[in-house]
Enzyme design. Structure first.
Site, short mmCIF file in Angstrom:
data_model
loop_
_atom_site.label_atom_id
_atom_site.label_comp_id
_atom_site.label_asym_id
_atom_site.label_seq_id
_atom_site.Cartn_x
_atom_site.Cartn_y
_atom_site.Cartn_z
N CYS A 2 -4.74 -3.37 -2.43
CA CYS A 2 -4.57 -4.53 -1.59
C CYS A 2 -3.22 -5.16 -1.88
O CYS A 2 -2.51 -4.73 -2.78
CB CYS A 2 -5.65 -5.55 -1.93
SG CYS A 2 -7.29 -4.83 -1.93
N ARG A 26 -0.21 -2.65 2.61
CA ARG A 26 -1.05 -2.27 1.47
C ARG A 26 -2.54 -2.27 1.81
O ARG A 26 -3.38 -1.90 0.99
CB ARG A 26 -0.81 -3.24 0.30
CG ARG A 26 0.62 -3.31 -0.13
CD ARG A 26 0.79 -4.35 -1.19
NE ARG A 26 0.31 -3.87 -2.46
CZ ARG A 26 1.05 -3.27 -3.37
NH1 ARG A 26 2.33 -3.06 -3.14
NH2 ARG A 26 0.54 -2.87 -4.50
N TRP A 72 -7.63 -3.54 1.38
CA TRP A 72 -8.00 -2.16 1.70
C TRP A 72 -9.27 -1.92 0.90
O TRP A 72 -9.26 -1.97 -0.33
CB TRP A 72 -6.90 -1.20 1.26
CG TRP A 72 -7.18 0.24 1.55
CD1 TRP A 72 -7.10 0.86 2.77
CD2 TRP A 72 -7.57 1.25 0.61
NE1 TRP A 72 -7.41 2.19 2.63
CE2 TRP A 72 -7.71 2.46 1.32
CE3 TRP A 72 -7.81 1.25 -0.76
CZ2 TRP A 72 -8.08 3.65 0.72
CZ3 TRP A 72 -8.19 2.44 -1.36
CH2 TRP A 72 -8.32 3.63 -0.62
N ASN A 98 -6.16 -7.34 -6.88
CA ASN A 98 -5.83 -5.98 -6.47
C ASN A 98 -6.09 -5.07 -7.66
O ASN A 98 -5.59 -5.33 -8.76
CB ASN A 98 -4.35 -5.89 -6.07
CG ASN A 98 -3.90 -4.45 -5.87
OD1 ASN A 98 -4.67 -3.63 -5.39
ND2 ASN A 98 -2.67 -4.16 -6.24
N GLY A 99 -6.88 -4.04 -7.45
CA GLY A 99 -7.17 -3.11 -8.54
C GLY A 99 -8.65 -2.77 -8.53
O GLY A 99 -9.33 -2.93 -7.52
N GLU A 470 2.27 19.63 5.42
CA GLU A 470 2.72 18.30 5.82
C GLU A 470 2.40 18.03 7.29
O GLU A 470 1.98 16.93 7.66
CB GLU A 470 4.24 18.15 5.53
CG GLU A 470 4.85 16.82 5.94
CD GLU A 470 4.19 15.60 5.32
OE1 GLU A 470 3.36 15.73 4.41
OE2 GLU A 470 4.48 14.47 5.79
N LYS A 474 -0.06 14.99 8.59
CA LYS A 474 0.41 14.03 9.59
C LYS A 474 -0.58 13.93 10.75
O LYS A 474 -0.97 12.85 11.18
CB LYS A 474 1.76 14.50 10.11
CG LYS A 474 2.93 13.65 10.19
CD LYS A 474 3.49 12.92 9.05
CE LYS A 474 2.64 12.45 7.93
NZ LYS A 474 3.31 12.30 6.67
N GLU A 477 -4.09 12.36 9.77
CA GLU A 477 -4.14 10.94 9.38
C GLU A 477 -3.95 9.99 10.55
O GLU A 477 -4.46 8.88 10.52
CB GLU A 477 -3.20 10.62 8.21
CG GLU A 477 -1.72 10.52 8.52
CD GLU A 477 -0.91 10.06 7.31
OE1 GLU A 477 0.21 10.56 7.15
OE2 GLU A 477 -1.37 9.21 6.53
N HIS A 493 -9.14 35.81 4.67
CA HIS A 493 -10.11 35.74 3.56
C HIS A 493 -11.18 34.67 3.81
O HIS A 493 -11.81 34.20 2.86
CB HIS A 493 -9.37 35.49 2.25
CG HIS A 493 -8.42 36.59 1.91
ND1 HIS A 493 -8.84 37.85 1.53
CD2 HIS A 493 -7.07 36.66 1.96
CE1 HIS A 493 -7.80 38.64 1.32
NE2 HIS A 493 -6.70 37.94 1.59
N LYS A 587 -0.54 1.92 3.38
CA LYS A 587 0.76 2.54 3.11
C LYS A 587 0.94 2.85 1.63
O LYS A 587 1.57 3.83 1.27
CB LYS A 587 1.87 1.60 3.62
CG LYS A 587 3.28 2.13 3.44
CD LYS A 587 3.57 3.27 4.39
CE LYS A 587 4.97 3.84 4.23
NZ LYS A 587 5.03 5.23 4.75
C1 AGP Z 1 1.70 10.01 4.16
O1 AGP Z 1 1.76 10.10 5.53
C2 AGP Z 1 0.56 9.32 3.61
N1 AGP Z 1 0.27 8.11 4.23
C3 AGP Z 1 0.33 9.41 2.11
O2 AGP Z 1 -0.07 10.72 1.89
C4 AGP Z 1 1.47 9.06 1.13
O3 AGP Z 1 2.48 10.00 1.24
C5 AGP Z 1 0.89 9.03 -0.30
O4 AGP Z 1 -0.07 8.03 -0.39
C6 AGP Z 1 1.94 8.84 -1.36
O5 AGP Z 1 2.63 7.64 -1.20
P1 AGP Z 1 3.95 7.35 -2.03
O6 AGP Z 1 4.97 8.31 -1.55
O7 AGP Z 1 4.30 5.93 -1.70
O8 AGP Z 1 3.64 7.56 -3.47
#
Ligand code: AGP
Length: 592
Positions: A2, A26, A72, A98-99, A470, A474, A477, A493, A587
């Protein structure tokens, strides 16, 4: 995880709401604030975004003490009751957290046994009740007792009705403090706090901070004063508002950011590794989460070609608890856009504790990760707001490729000419990416077909496989379509069983040495009814082609990911998704 904020000073409530907007990346499940008027505490909170909170905030003129939170959800569903802040049972304290309080079940049991009723399902509420239970005649003593009863990761800011100070408790979750003429501020990150104060400090673990209107004092969990170093942070630029989505804006910035990443790398002194570390190196880890892990995966393929030693990409959360060997011959690159990812920071701590060398590759100077690492290299992507990371990935790859070219040269595994050729080849990339961006209408058209897929598989071989990983991350998500990435040779396999009409396969095929093998994989999935899209400089039978220009073979990952970023964007857009703030995500992931 958070975002938390607290301040004593001018226009406290308005500024708290403003800060929450900066912290929304966050977590955006709910938002709330607590403030003090006429000696009493008030809480306003809501499910949803900060914008909704600001709409329901009453007039609070003259209020100079406030705390705030963007959530979050970790413990308990997304609902009004679980939104922060929380009152203590007698409304003498209000807190934001937060935590994760790891011993919250025990604490709740103890508090229940003396008649305290919990109104939420969260672990955080226990902190508010403990503060009130532990109070006899000094708020500081109550905070101290509480701090020593908590286990886990926490950054808490607390206000109370007994005095006019703001209290913060910190262990393992990020917390910074800032001082300005306008007041004293606590916050989860430096980027947000630098909108309010330039004199800032990172609060160390196991520390209590007590703020009044003009000053802040720090104490250890043993109650003794500790000194904390302040530094001057750059003033934050006001967040530029964009028409439309940050994700698309950030993809369009990639050509410029590639140039910037290379210039920044050179200007900041290149590798900056002690020569002793370079020469005794036996093992290299590339550690990160999500997109940052994928960039490690990609660059490991390049690094293996350049260096003659083990280069091992590892997911940070796996690295912490597994027995990956670390000694004084180990170099670990910790890759993180935010520099605040808890798993990556814990991994850095493990490397440090075992005598390895930690090297942060991040987009956020002065982040918690930088403070945990021996060397920090900025990737110069500038602020990234969309939860789906795009330009940071490209800049991580540019920076890491340059780092490995320098490292390989210093270790003697490549000559100066080869090193310089890699550096020069980066200069071709911005125009190559521009070419891909010019074709985005084609990708947008393909997205129309892909959006109804029952599943999307991304396949590739060698250095194309991390790009597939990657691309898949993308897409899933932000579109919520089921998607997986596989090394193409692995399909037969097991996963081949899933190929049928309605499935899309995106084949990344840039490694010229693997073209024949990729043709076979494409034929195999097409024969089972899958629609195939090839991302490649070459043509394939049975596949629609998204053409990428020819570049240095070590650099394809930086280029061929761009059509995949665009594909994810256009698919999600056509499905009407919330592009920049996809469901269930945030994020910056500051809990393990
Ligand atoms: C990427 O699109 C994601 N939202 C997520 O995987 C992100 O890359 C990951 O949480 C790592 O974040 P950071 O690079 O801030 O450590």
């Amino acid at each position: 995880m958070c975002g938390i904020f607290g301040m004593i000073g001018q226009n406290a409530v308005e500024n708290t709401c403003r800060a929450l907007k900066y912290l929304e990346y966050r977590g955006y499940d709910s938002a709330g604030t607590a403030y003090k008027t006429d000696g009493s505490l008030n809480i306003v909170k809501t499910v949803g975004r900060v914008e909704k909170l600001t709409e329901i905030m009453p007039e609070t003129n003259g209020c100079n003490l406030s705390i705030g939170h963007t959530r979050w959800a970790t413990h308990g569903k997304v609902c009004q009751e679980n939104a922060h802040p929380f009152y203590s049972y007698g409304k003498k304290f209000a807190i934001v957290h937060n935590g994760i309080i790891e011993n919250h079940v025990n604490l709740k049991y103890k508090l229940n046994s003396i008649g305290v009723k919990f109104l939420s399902e969260t672990d955080s509420e226990a902190v508010a009740h403990l503060l009130e239970k532990n109070y006899s005649d000094s708020v500081f003593d109550s905070v101290l007792l509480t701090a020593n009863e908590l286990e886990g990761a926490f950054a808490v800011v607390a206000t109370n009705t007994y005095d006019d100070s703001l209290y913060a408790l910190k262990n393992k979750s990020p917390l910074v403090v800032g001082i300005a003429d306008t007041g004293v501020y606590f916050c989860s990150d430096i980027r947000c706090i630098s909108h309010f104060a330039n004199k800032v400090a990172v609060v160390p673990d196991k520390t209590i901070a007590v703020a009044t209107r003009n000053s802040v004092m720090f104490y250890g969990f043993d109650g003794n004063p500790v000194s904390v170093k302040f530094f001057t942070a750059d003033t934050a630029q006001e967040t530029e508002t964009v028409d439309g989505d940050y994700m698309l804006k950030e993809i369009l910035e990639i050509p410029d950011k590639i140039r910037q990443a290379k210039q920044g790398y050179i200007k900041s002194g290149g590798l900056n590794l002690p020569s002793k570390t370079v020469h005794r190196l036996k093992r290299i880890y590339l550690i990160g989460c999500g997109t940052a892990y994928n960039s490690g995966l990609e660059v490991a393929a390049v690094a293996r070609k350049l260096l003659g030693i083990d280069v091992i990409p590892v997911i940070a959360s796996e690295f912490i608890y597994d027995s990956y060997p670390v000694d004084s011959y180990t170099l670990a690159f910790l890759i993180s856009q935010s520099g605040e990812t808890a798993d990556t920071i814990r991994a850095a701590e493990r490397v440090n504790s075992l005598g390895g060398f930690t090297y942060a590759v991040t987009n956020t100077a002065n982040s918690s990760l930088s403070f945990t690492s021996s060397v920090t290299k900025n990737i110069y992507a500038d602020a990234e707001y969309a939860v789906a990371s795009t330009k940071a990935y490209n800049c991580q790859l540019v920076t890491l490729t340059l780092l490995f070219a320098d490292l390989a040269y210093l270790k003697g595994s490549i000559d100066e000419q080869t090193r310089n050729k890699i550096f020069d080849s980066i200069d071709v990339l911005p125009s190559a990416v521009d070419k891909v961006l010019e074709d985005s209408y084609q990708i947008s058209r393909i997205a129309e077909e892909v959006k109804d897929s029952s599943a999307v598989f991304f396949i590739g071989r060698t250095a194309d496989y991390p790009t597939a990983a990657e691309g898949s991350l993308k897409l899933k998500e932000i579109s919520y379509i089921h998607s997986e990435a596989y090394p193409a040779g692995e399909l037969k396999h097991g996963t081949l069983a899933l190929m049928e009409k309605g499935v899309t396969v995106v084949a990344i095929a840039c490694d010229s040495a693997q073209i024949d093998k990729m043709s076979l994989s494409i034929a195999e999935v097409a024969a089972r009814g899958a629609r195939v899209i090839a991302v490649s400089p070459y043509n394939f039978d049975n596949a629609a082609l998204v053409k990428v220009p020819v570049v240095n073979k070590l650099l394809y990952g930086i280029l061929s990911v761009v059509p995949l970023q665009l594909l994810a964007y256009y698919v999600a857009k056509r499905l009407g998704r919330d592009i920049d703030k996809p469901r269930n995500l945030a994020k910056s992931v500051t809990v393990e």
